[in-house]
Design an enzyme around this catalytic site. Structure first.
Site, PDB file in Angstrom:
ATOM      1  N   ARG A  51       0.806  -1.236   0.000  1.00 44.95           N
ATOM      2  CA  ARG A  51       0.000   0.000   0.000  1.00 44.95           C
ATOM      3  C   ARG A  51       0.830   1.274   0.000  1.00 44.95           C
ATOM      4  NH1 ARG A  51      -2.991  -3.969   1.844  1.00 44.95           N
ATOM      5  NH2 ARG A  51      -0.995  -4.475   2.752  1.00 44.95           N
ATOM      6  N   THR A  52       1.823   1.326   0.869  1.00 47.40           N
ATOM      7  CA  THR A  52       2.526   2.606   1.012  1.00 47.40           C
ATOM      8  C   THR A  52       3.225   2.968  -0.294  1.00 47.40           C
ATOM      9  OG1 THR A  52       2.787   2.169   3.347  1.00 47.40           O
ATOM     10  CG2 THR A  52       4.168   3.906   2.424  1.00 47.40           C
ATOM     11  N   LYS A  80      25.532  -3.655  -2.319  1.00 45.94           N
ATOM     12  CA  LYS A  80      27.001  -3.626  -2.465  1.00 45.94           C
ATOM     13  C   LYS A  80      27.658  -2.915  -1.296  1.00 45.94           C
ATOM     14  CE  LYS A  80      26.642  -3.015  -7.493  1.00 45.94           C
ATOM     15  NZ  LYS A  80      26.871  -1.993  -8.549  1.00 45.94           N
ATOM     16  N   ARG A 101      11.467   3.942   2.755  1.00 43.30           N
ATOM     17  CA  ARG A 101      11.173   3.013   3.865  1.00 43.30           C
ATOM     18  C   ARG A 101      12.427   2.221   4.173  1.00 43.30           C
ATOM     19  NH1 ARG A 101       6.038  -0.951   4.285  1.00 43.30           N
ATOM     20  NH2 ARG A 101       5.173   1.034   4.986  1.00 43.30           N
ATOM     21  N   HIS A 129       5.683   6.009  11.358  1.00 44.01           N
ATOM     22  CA  HIS A 129       5.119   5.855  10.016  1.00 44.01           C
ATOM     23  C   HIS A 129       4.149   7.029   9.785  1.00 44.01           C
ATOM     24  CE1 HIS A 129       3.740   4.218   6.361  1.00 44.01           C
ATOM     25  NE2 HIS A 129       3.453   2.977   6.716  1.00 44.01           N
TER      26      HIS A 129
END
Ligand code: NCD
Length: 305
Positions: A51-52, A80, A101, A129
């Site tokens: 969703r986000t 890396k 995120r 959040h």
């Protein structure tokens, strides 16, 4: 440069303004459909999301802008060994705004310190959040017509659930909001939130393990998933995962105008049989996530001018 790392980065006036814009977008989407033409949003997701990330991307497309990014750390140079700071400097050369995120608490703050474009925290570990909270506030405002004078029950994993932490912090600024914190003992809200936000501000709250006992007084019931990925020990997760399962029979004593919310994904904590109850508003909440993120992108790009 203005970023959104913590919900407290926004004043209540700014939040109210964004909610107003989101409602206007819902009413008249065509007015907004070219406003971000030529602009790019980068979505940097070092942790899974449905969703986000997709609501951010849909939001930018619906504003007439474009989107680039990655949806897992493994497909970026993080694999890396590149630092978040270097990744952000790089992406700032290609995009006008970044939604990020990350599994590490605090990673978005580090990123924002090095960024030449606005950074939005789209979830940092078990911490915060803020854009889910904006989604929740828009949903509550649309459902109830207000953000004050109500009893909000939060149920499930209050310890690791970042959406809960940001929502409590945000709602602590509105008048006469009472919190009922429903969780197993091991998953109670973190001490820092309890003392630094709730006790310090003199908020009205109780902690309980009893969902059905709390039900009759709730205006909002915010269910959450037990956050498997934050547990050190799988046995603890297995023991706690089904602590609360909302079923239609548990709603018999609930208010007629209760709104049941959940940031989703749901695992077991709301039975699918509840979905047909008119009080189940979590899929409407999903829709609101796109509109409020459109309002947020507009605001941060405007502030960056
Ligand atoms: C939440 C999250 O990522 O913290 N989901 C979301 O963004 N809608 C809740 C969760 O994962 O349980």
């Amino acid at each position: 440069m203005r970023h959104l790392i913590d919900i407290m980065d926004l004043s209540t006036t700014e939040i109210d303004d964004m909610i107003r814009v989101a409602k206007d977008i819902i009413a008249e989407p065509a007015k907004y459909s070219h406003i971000c033409s030529g602009k790019k949003l980068a979505t940097l997701f070092f942790e899974p999301s449905t969703r986000t990330r997709l609501s951010f991307e849909a939001a930018m497309y619906e504003l007439g802008g474009n989107v680039l990014g990655f949806s897992e750390a493994q497909s970026s140079s993080a694999a890396k060994g590149e630092s978040v700071a270097d990744t952000i400097r790089t992406v700032g050369a290609y995009a006008d705004i970044i939604a990020m995120r990350h599994p590490k608490e605090g990673a978005p703050v580090v990123a924002s310190a090095k960024s030449t474009v606005p950074v939005i925290n789209a979830g940092d570990g078990g911490h915060n959040h803020p854009t889910q909270t904006l989604t929740d506030l828009l949903t509550i405002s649309r459902e109830k017509g207000r953000l004050n004078n109500m009893t909000v029950g939060l149920c499930g994993d209050l310890k690791f659930g970042r959406t809960v932490h940001s929502l409590i912090t945000a709602m602590s600024r509105y008048e006469n909001v009472r919190f009922v914190l429903i969780s197993p003992d091991e998953l109670r809200i973190p001490e820092y939130l309890k003392y630094e936000v709730m006790v310090k501000k003199g908020l009205d709250f109780i902690e309980t393990t009893d969902l059905e006992g709390a039900m009759p007084e709730l205006d909002i019931l915010y269910m959450t998933r037990v956050q498997r990925e934050r547990f050190f020990n799988e046995q603890d997760y297995l023991r706690l995962k089904d602590s609360y399962i909302l079923t239609p029979d548990k709603l018999t004593n609930a208010k007629e105008d209760l709104s049941i919310l959940h940031p989703l994904p749901r695992v077991n904590e709301i039975s699918v049989a509840v979905d047909d109850d008119p009080r189940a508003r979590y899929f409407e909440q999903v829709r609101n996530g796109k509109f409020i993120r459109m309002a947020l992108i507009l605001k941060l790009l405007e502030d960056a001018k």
